[in-house]
Each structure stands twice: as C-alpha cells, then as structure tokens.
Design an enzyme around this catalytic site. Structure first.
Site, PDB file in Angstrom:
ATOM      1  N   VAL A 104       0.939  -1.193  -0.047  1.00 39.01           N
ATOM      2  CA  VAL A 104      -0.083  -0.001  -0.065  1.00 39.01           C
ATOM      3  C   VAL A 104       0.759   1.414   0.130  1.00 39.01           C
ATOM      4  O   VAL A 104       0.294   2.451  -0.125  1.00 39.01           O
ATOM      5  CB  VAL A 104      -1.206  -0.007   1.003  1.00 39.01           C
ATOM      6  CG1 VAL A 104      -1.988  -1.206   1.081  1.00 39.01           C
ATOM      7  CG2 VAL A 104      -0.240   0.078   2.492  1.00 39.01           C
TER       8      VAL A 104
ATOM      9  N   ASN B 241      -7.725  -1.557   6.669  1.00 36.89           N
ATOM     10  CA  ASN B 241      -7.104  -1.921   7.797  1.00 36.89           C
ATOM     11  C   ASN B 241      -5.690  -2.276   7.922  1.00 36.89           C
ATOM     12  O   ASN B 241      -4.935  -1.986   9.063  1.00 36.89           O
ATOM     13  CB  ASN B 241      -7.683  -3.572   8.069  1.00 36.89           C
ATOM     14  CG  ASN B 241      -7.025  -4.363   9.110  1.00 36.89           C
ATOM     15  OD1 ASN B 241      -6.874  -4.195  10.349  1.00 36.89           O
ATOM     16  ND2 ASN B 241      -6.044  -5.347   8.398  1.00 36.89           N
TER      17      ASN B 241
ATOM     18  N   SER C 185      -6.727   3.221  15.987  1.00 38.76           N
ATOM     19  CA  SER C 185      -6.166   2.416  17.527  1.00 38.76           C
ATOM     20  C   SER C 185      -6.152   3.326  18.839  1.00 38.76           C
ATOM     21  O   SER C 185      -6.420   4.467  18.636  1.00 38.76           O
ATOM     22  CB  SER C 185      -4.579   2.409  17.349  1.00 38.76           C
ATOM     23  OG  SER C 185      -3.866   2.014  18.515  1.00 38.76           O
TER      24      SER C 185
ATOM     25  N   TYR D 182       2.742   6.911  15.363  1.00 37.30           N
ATOM     26  CA  TYR D 182       1.752   5.973  15.331  1.00 37.30           C
ATOM     27  C   TYR D 182       0.372   6.585  15.846  1.00 37.30           C
ATOM     28  O   TYR D 182      -0.509   6.649  15.302  1.00 37.30           O
ATOM     29  CB  TYR D 182       2.328   4.707  15.855  1.00 37.30           C
ATOM     30  CG  TYR D 182       1.149   3.608  15.772  1.00 37.30           C
ATOM     31  CD1 TYR D 182       0.808   2.949  14.525  1.00 37.30           C
ATOM     32  CD2 TYR D 182       0.421   3.101  16.980  1.00 37.30           C
ATOM     33  CE1 TYR D 182      -0.178   2.065  14.446  1.00 37.30           C
ATOM     34  CE2 TYR D 182      -0.711   2.149  16.717  1.00 37.30           C
ATOM     35  CZ  TYR D 182      -0.689   1.463  15.633  1.00 37.30           C
ATOM     36  OH  TYR D 182      -1.709   0.373  15.584  1.00 37.30           O
TER      37      TYR D 182
ATOM     38  N   ALA E  16      -0.136   9.852  16.212  1.00 35.65           N
ATOM     39  CA  ALA E  16      -0.494  10.690  15.387  1.00 35.65           C
ATOM     40  C   ALA E  16      -1.188  10.482  14.211  1.00 35.65           C
ATOM     41  O   ALA E  16      -2.188  10.947  13.804  1.00 35.65           O
ATOM     42  CB  ALA E  16       0.536  11.742  15.181  1.00 35.65           C
TER      43      ALA E  16
ATOM     44  N   LYS F  54      -2.758   7.565  13.718  1.00 33.35           N
ATOM     45  CA  LYS F  54      -4.313   6.880  13.884  1.00 33.35           C
ATOM     46  C   LYS F  54      -5.132   8.082  14.488  1.00 33.35           C
ATOM     47  O   LYS F  54      -6.398   7.662  14.237  1.00 33.35           O
ATOM     48  CB  LYS F  54      -4.009   5.813  15.168  1.00 33.35           C
ATOM     49  CG  LYS F  54      -3.245   4.802  14.635  1.00 33.35           C
ATOM     50  CD  LYS F  54      -3.946   4.049  13.629  1.00 33.35           C
ATOM     51  CE  LYS F  54      -3.364   2.687  13.123  1.00 33.35           C
ATOM     52  NZ  LYS F  54      -3.890   1.922  12.157  1.00 33.35           N
TER      53      LYS F  54
ATOM     54  N   ILE G  57      -4.516  -6.290  20.844  1.00 37.22           N
ATOM     55  CA  ILE G  57      -5.059  -7.442  20.055  1.00 37.22           C
ATOM     56  C   ILE G  57      -3.909  -8.438  20.080  1.00 37.22           C
ATOM     57  O   ILE G  57      -2.740  -7.888  19.663  1.00 37.22           O
ATOM     58  CB  ILE G  57      -5.731  -7.177  18.953  1.00 37.22           C
ATOM     59  CG1 ILE G  57      -6.588  -5.739  19.132  1.00 37.22           C
ATOM     60  CG2 ILE G  57      -6.571  -8.389  18.428  1.00 37.22           C
ATOM     61  CD1 ILE G  57      -7.730  -6.312  20.216  1.00 37.22           C
TER      62      ILE G  57
HETATM   63  N1  LIG Z   1      -2.944  -5.571  17.191  1.00 39.22           N
HETATM   64  C1  LIG Z   1      -3.174  -4.500  17.971  1.00 39.22           C
HETATM   65  O1  LIG Z   1      -3.018  -4.488  18.987  1.00 39.22           O
HETATM   66  C2  LIG Z   1      -3.657  -3.342  17.359  1.00 39.22           C
HETATM   67  C3  LIG Z   1      -4.443  -2.338  18.116  1.00 39.22           C
HETATM   68  C4  LIG Z   1      -4.614  -1.188  17.547  1.00 39.22           C
HETATM   69  C5  LIG Z   1      -4.826  -1.013  16.228  1.00 39.22           C
HETATM   70  N2  LIG Z   1      -4.250  -2.062  15.399  1.00 39.22           N
HETATM   71  C6  LIG Z   1      -4.169  -1.767  14.083  1.00 39.22           C
HETATM   72  O2  LIG Z   1      -4.988  -2.966  13.393  1.00 39.22           O
HETATM   73  C7  LIG Z   1      -4.792  -3.012  12.072  1.00 39.22           C
HETATM   74  C8  LIG Z   1      -4.313  -4.476  11.579  1.00 39.22           C
HETATM   75  O3  LIG Z   1      -3.190  -4.834  12.794  1.00 39.22           O
HETATM   76  P1  LIG Z   1      -2.900  -6.412  13.156  1.00 39.22           P
HETATM   77  O4  LIG Z   1      -2.669  -6.344  14.555  1.00 39.22           O
HETATM   78  O5  LIG Z   1      -3.797  -7.314  12.366  1.00 39.22           O
HETATM   79  O6  LIG Z   1      -1.301  -6.379  12.641  1.00 39.22           O
HETATM   80  P2  LIG Z   1      -0.594  -7.618  11.833  1.00 39.22           P
HETATM   81  O7  LIG Z   1      -1.020  -8.724  12.217  1.00 39.22           O
HETATM   82  O8  LIG Z   1       0.840  -7.071  11.595  1.00 39.22           O
HETATM   83  O9  LIG Z   1      -1.087  -7.516  10.304  1.00 39.22           O
HETATM   84  C9  LIG Z   1      -1.097  -6.338   9.439  1.00 39.22           C
HETATM   85  C10 LIG Z   1      -1.525  -6.760   7.958  1.00 39.22           C
HETATM   86  O10 LIG Z   1      -1.452  -5.441   7.037  1.00 39.22           O
HETATM   87  C11 LIG Z   1      -0.812  -5.968   6.069  1.00 39.22           C
HETATM   88  N3  LIG Z   1       0.192  -4.749   5.769  1.00 39.22           N
HETATM   89  C12 LIG Z   1       1.091  -4.251   6.492  1.00 39.22           C
HETATM   90  N4  LIG Z   1       1.923  -3.409   5.836  1.00 39.22           N
HETATM   91  C13 LIG Z   1       1.554  -3.409   4.434  1.00 39.22           C
HETATM   92  C14 LIG Z   1       1.938  -3.019   3.240  1.00 39.22           C
HETATM   93  N5  LIG Z   1       2.749  -1.855   3.159  1.00 39.22           N
HETATM   94  N6  LIG Z   1       1.211  -3.064   2.349  1.00 39.22           N
HETATM   95  C15 LIG Z   1       0.363  -4.081   2.049  1.00 39.22           C
HETATM   96  N7  LIG Z   1      -0.308  -4.515   3.237  1.00 39.22           N
HETATM   97  C16 LIG Z   1       0.372  -4.381   4.271  1.00 39.22           C
HETATM   98  C17 LIG Z   1       0.070  -6.986   6.501  1.00 39.22           C
HETATM   99  O11 LIG Z   1       0.054  -8.019   5.139  1.00 39.22           O
HETATM  100  P3  LIG Z   1       1.289  -8.368   4.748  1.00 39.22           P
HETATM  101  O12 LIG Z   1       2.560  -8.487   5.549  1.00 39.22           O
HETATM  102  O13 LIG Z   1       1.171  -9.637   3.737  1.00 39.22           O
HETATM  103  O14 LIG Z   1       1.484  -6.961   3.678  1.00 39.22           O
HETATM  104  C18 LIG Z   1      -0.957  -7.980   7.424  1.00 39.22           C
HETATM  105  O15 LIG Z   1      -2.091  -8.349   6.630  1.00 39.22           O
HETATM  106  C19 LIG Z   1      -3.515  -2.119  11.684  1.00 39.22           C
HETATM  107  O16 LIG Z   1      -3.970  -0.551  11.043  1.00 39.22           O
HETATM  108  C20 LIG Z   1      -3.066  -1.763  13.229  1.00 39.22           C
HETATM  109  O17 LIG Z   1      -2.352  -0.453  13.156  1.00 39.22           O
HETATM  110  C21 LIG Z   1      -3.825  -3.117  15.970  1.00 39.22           C
END
Ligand SMILES: NC(=O)c1ccc[n+]([C@@H]2O[C@H](COP(=O)([O-])OP(=O)(O)OC[C@H]3O[C@@H](n4cnc5c(N)ncnc54)[C@H](OP(=O)(O)O)[C@@H]3O)[C@@H](O)[C@H]2O)c1
Length: 252
Positions: free
Chosen positions: A65, A91, A143, A156, A158, A160, A189
């Site tokens: 992306v 996402n 987030s 991060y 800022a 979000k 999470i």
């Molecule tokens: N986990 C938490 O505690 C938490 C808390 C608050 C918010 N969030 C937010 O929730 C969302 C998902 O997080 P998650 O915890 O599921 O993280 P994750 O397990 O690291 O998964 C991130 C996803 O985003 C994709 N991604 C990352 N960089 C990318 C890029 N440059 N181009 C295309 N795809 C990309 C990854 O796929 P590939 O590596 O295959 O590209 C993966 O599918 C994020 O926006 C994160 O900031 C997470």
C-alpha cells in the site's frame, strides 16, 4: 439485528494476517464476496481457501500500500472482479519502531504516516466512485494509541488520531451519497503486531496491567464489530469511532 452481508462486495486491506484476516473470514461467514489485499500472496491464498470453505467468494489482490501505482491497479482489479463495491475496510497498517520524539528520524515518521494515513486516503479515493454507485460502508481501523498520548509512539498515535479526524470529515462529505464511514478503535490485540510485547513476562505484565479485563483481545473480537459496521444493523451510524479495548481507554 441484521448482520447478514449476503450479496455485499468488500475489499479488506491487510487481510493476510491478524485483524484483517479475521474480518475477511467474518464477512465470508455472513455471505459477502471479499477481495483480500496485502503483500504476501501465499498467506492471502490461504485466507481465500478458508473463506471459500465458509461459502464466501474470495478475490486475491497483492500490493504494497506504500506503492500508489500498484495499489491503484490492485483496487481496480478487485472492484472489477467483484463487479462493484459495497464495503471498504482500511485495515492495513502498523508500527515498526518505538522512539521518543527527540531521537526519532523523520524518515520513520514519514513512513508511519504513509502506511497508516496516506495509503488510506489514496485507497479511499480509488474506491469512492464504485461505492458511490449504490452507497456502502467504509471502516477505518484506528487504534487507542490515537485517542491519547502515546509516548515513544508519537508517530503511530498521530497517524491513528488523524485517521479518526479523516473518518469524521469523510462521513460528512459522503453521507448524502448513502456512504457511511466509521472507525474501529482496537486496544491491545494478540496479533503479529504485538508479538514483541509477549517476548518477556515483564513486557506482557506491564501491557496487561493497564487493561481492566486483564487479557489480550482476539482478532475475532474486532471482526464482529466490523461486521456490525458493514451491515444494516448500523444503518443510522456514521462518523463514529467504536472502541474495543477491554476497558483500557476509560482507565483513570
Ligand atoms: N494488534 C493490535 O493490538 C492493534 C491495536 C490497535 C490497532 N491495530 C491496527 O489494526 C490493523 C491491523 O493490525 P494487526 O494487529 O492485524 O497487524 P498484523 O498482524 O501485523 O497485520 C498487518 C496486516 O497489514 C498488512 N500490511 C502491512 N503493511 C502493509 C503494506 N505496506 N502493504 C500492504 N499490506 C500491508 C499485512 O500484510 P502483508 O505483510 O502480507 O503485507 C497484514 O495483513 C493495523 O492498522 C493496526 O495499526 C492493531
């Protein structure tokens, strides 16, 4: 309450792992056709197989992306394959470093903004014409780091926080088109993104000490609210932020 998504067509970014994967599977379970977008084609194909086993139709598109041309092509291929678009879940995102502002490199700040904010603006622009044809739902994954101060993660937090403002502005601009725009605001999470916080007992204890429910959230616990925001069950809801954090954000 109607959570049924039969016949709806969705694009879910960052669907190869974690929260995005759980959202894609939950949408498939509710009958949606879903295009899953991320960089890792192999993991996306595995998600597609799981979605099809649930009775959903899956379209796999790969793009980084951060690459606007590749993303434009992938989104366009997804919308063509789905035959239109009703739901966009922004996402894909994350954070790869911690640093106080005093020591942070601007390249790190810029990359975090491009991943968590700029890419979403771009993907949204690409999807709006298709969504505008019949109305629909946009869901931005923010987030709790964007709700208050996020020491050593100002970059991060800022990004979000800006995403929440973007959600509200876009909601106001598109309500007349029948497009609803809302945000999901997860707390901690259990995904790859937070693996580093489970690397030692001390780090994990310190993280969970601030969570009233005293546990990690599961990706499925974000996916269910994502179904709600995409479905008719939330038909009069736009511009809102739904916080799912085990009580973290209301801690004094
Ligand atoms: N986990 C938490 O505690 C938490 C808390 C608050 C918010 N969030 C937010 O929730 C969302 C998902 O997080 P998650 O915890 O599921 O993280 P994750 O397990 O690291 O998964 C991130 C996803 O985003 C994709 N991604 C990352 N960089 C990318 C890029 N440059 N181009 C295309 N795809 C990309 C990854 O796929 P590939 O590596 O295959 O590209 C993966 O599918 C994020 O926006 C994160 O900031 C997470």
């Amino acid at each position: 309450m109607s959570l049924d998504l039969t016949g709806r067509r969705a694009v879910v970014t960052g669907a190869s792992r974690g929260i995005g994967r759980a959202i894609a599977l939950a949408y498939a379970r509710e009958g949606a056709d879903v295009a899953v977008l991320a960089r890792n084609a192999e993991l996306l194909s595995e998600v597609a197989v799981e979605m099809e086993a649930l009775g959903g139709r899956a379209v796999v598109v790969t793009a980084d992306v951060l690459d606007t041309d590749a993303t434009r092509s992938a989104v366009s291929a997804a919308v063509d394959a789905l035959g239109g678009l009703d739901i966009l879940v922004n996402n894909a995102g994350g954070n790869s470093f911690s640093s106080p502002v005093s020591h942070m490199r601007m390249s790190g700040w810029e990359k975090t903004m491009r991943l968590n904010l700029d890419s979403i603006v771009h993907i949204t622009q690409e999807c709006l014409p298709a969504l505008g044809e019949g109305g629909g739902a946009i869901i931005n994954v923010s987030s709790v780091a964007g709700l208050r101060g996020a020491p050593t993660m100002a970059h991060y937090g800022a990004a979000k926080a800006a995403l929440l403002s973007f959600t509200q502005s876009l909601a106001l601009e598109t309500a007349w088109m029948g497009i609803r725009v809302n945000a999901l605001v997860p707390g901690w999470i259990d995904t790859d993104l937070t693996d580093f916080l489970r690397s030692s007992d001390e780090a994990e204890r310190g993280t969970l000490a601030r969570v009233p429910m005293q546990r990690w959230g599961r990706a499925e616990e974000i996916a269910e609210p994502a179904v709600f925001l995409a479905s008719d069950a939330s038909s009069f809801m736009t511009g809102q932020a739904l916080i799912i954090d085990g009580g973290l954000s209301v801690m004094p």
